[in-house]
Each structure stands twice: as C-alpha cells, then as structure tokens.
Design an enzyme around this catalytic site. Structure first.
Site: not given
Length: 292
Positions: A134, A159, A224, A227, A250, A259
């Site tokens: 990120r 994150k 992003h 990414r 994640h 994805y």
C-alpha cells in the site's frame, strides 16, 4: 476537548484503533453533532436516521463515505455511550456496491514507471508494484527494512497494525541500490519535504496524476492500481491465492479471492459457447451435402 470527545478518544485508544480511524470517527461524530447543534448524548434514533438520509440524499455521498459515518456512530453509541440498542435496526449499514478495479497490463505498468522522471518517485511506485505494498506502507519504509541477504522487505505496522515480510525482487534491489547511492537516506527511505518526516501518500498520488496525463494513459493509474496489478499478475503467473493473501497483508482470504474475477488466466480459461455455435452450421452443411 469536550468530556464526550475525550471519552470516545480513550475508548478508541484502549481498543488500539489506528490513528487514521480515530481521526475519521471523531470527524464524522463532530459533523453529526454540528448538523443538529446538539451533543450526541441528547440525540437518538430519529436524528441518526435523519442524518443518514441527509448524507445519502442531500449531500449524495458515496456508500463508502456513509459507511464510515455509520461505523463511527455505531462505536459512539455502543461503546462510549453504551446504549443498549439493536444497532442493525437503529443504525443500519447500507449495501456497498461491488466494483472491480481496472487492471493494468505488464506492458502498461512498465511504460508508466519508465515515464516517471523523478528517481525517488519512480522507486516508490516500483516498490508498490514489485512488492504489492500500500502507498501508506511504501512511504514509511526505513533503509533497514531492506534485507538483501534474505531478499525480503519488512513492512512494519501496516494496515491493521500488522507486520509482515514481502519478497525483494533482484531488479528492485538494483534500483534501490542506485537510489541509495544518489540520495543516502537516513531515517526514512523516502524522506519528504518536512525534515524528519517521510514523503506523504498525497504527494505520490499527485505524481501519478501528472504522469498519467503526460502519457495519455486511458486507464486510471494510482499507487493502489499498481498493488492491484501486482496481485493479478501473480495470480495469472500461477501463484497460490493464500500466498498472495500473505503478501498483500489481507486479514481474510475472501478479500484476496476477488482477484479471481480479474485474472485472465481464470476468467478466460474457459471457451465461450459461441465458438461451438459457429462450428455447428458447418457440420450440418456437410451432412446435407452428403445426403444430396
């Protein structure tokens, strides 16, 4: 600072919420109170409903923006004010639209990165693509996060306030070494204009907008987006979904699984039935000729 604001801030700190989340929650609760010119302690379900309608109908905010407001009000009334409400009834969450990002091809990524004139900005954006970081994680890298012995990059407090390791591409390592020889960074790998502070994500996003206009690129290009491209290109090359989840940081595999809808190796692997329809008339015609 009012006692209520102080108490809510303490509640968020006790639960170790991120600083950006704390700021956002306080901002939206302040807007809620300012809309009615009263303390939230004196407001109830009717005012909450009216404010949600105001945001979506009058201000026409996106579902995601309204969602953050809803999360802030839920925290306020459940945790800080300890109201025994059924939150699903009193502060309902709206359905979020399911949108898929536009994916850059490897050629488009290479062309965009080559067009970035500044070495520092090109290295930052290359890190976003090469390691799937990120932008908030990339700009806060320190020089000692690069481990050339193990060929890894250590991402600290990403994150969700989680550390993780990602791969260090040999090509990225060469680029980082060239960058280091020129700049000799100390505290931060990518220092900003303010002494002792890293470059801001907004500054990098501005560079993306400028370079995109110069390249006349039709697809949206952001840090992003790079990414997203990292994840899809890995999936198309045969990488395991669970490995991609770990690299991206994640929490849920369901987040990574989106994805699968973007990878051409998955979406386009099955032939369309149209191809079979085209072949059918030819077979029928051959049969008719044989009977004749």
């Amino acid at each position: 600072m009012t006692p209520l604001r102080q108490r809510m801030t303490e509640d968020m700190r006790l639960r170790n919420l991120g600083l950006s989340t704390q700021r956002a929650y306080l901002q939206y609760v302040s807007q809620f109170a300012g809309h009615f010119h009263r303390s939230p302690e004196m407001l109830g379900p009717a005012e909450i409903r009216a404010f949600q309608l105001h945001l979506s109908r009058d201000r026409q905010l996106s579902a995601s923006s309204v969602g953050v407001t809803v999360a802030a009000l839920r925290f306020l009334y459940k945790v800080t004010l300890q109201r025994g409400w059924n939150l699903d009834d009193v502060i309902p969450t709206g359905r979020q639209p399911q949108r898929l990002p536009v994916i850059l091809s490897p050629q488009e990524v290479a062309g965009f990165l080559d067009a970035v004139g500044s070495l520092k900005h090109r290295v930052i954006l290359t890190v976003c693509y090469a390691a799937g970081l990120r932008i908030s994680e990339a700009v806060r890298l320190r020089p000692d996060a690069i481990d050339s012995q193990r060929m890894t990059i250590r991402v600290e407090q990403g994150k969700g306030q989680k550390d993780r390791y990602v791969m260090l591409s040999p090509r990225l390592l060469d680029l980082l070494r060239s960058y280091w020889r020129v700049t000799r960074p100390k505290d931060w790998l990518f220092p900003g204009d303010v002494a002792g502070q890293p470059i801001t994500p907004a500054a990098v996003e501005d560079v993306c907008r400028i370079v995109r206009r110069q390249c006349s690129t039709a697809k949206p290009v952001t840090p992003h987006a790079l990414r997203h491209a990292f994840a899809v290109h890995l999936l198309e090359s045969g990488a395991d979904l669970r490995t991609i989840r770990l690299l991206l940081g994640h929490r849920s595999l369901n987040t990574t699984a989106k994805y699968l809808r973007l990878a051409t190796s998955k979406v386009c692997a099955t032939a369309s039935p149209l191809d079979a329809l085209r072949a059918a008339p030819t077979i029928a015609a051959q049969a008719a000729c044989a009977l004749a």
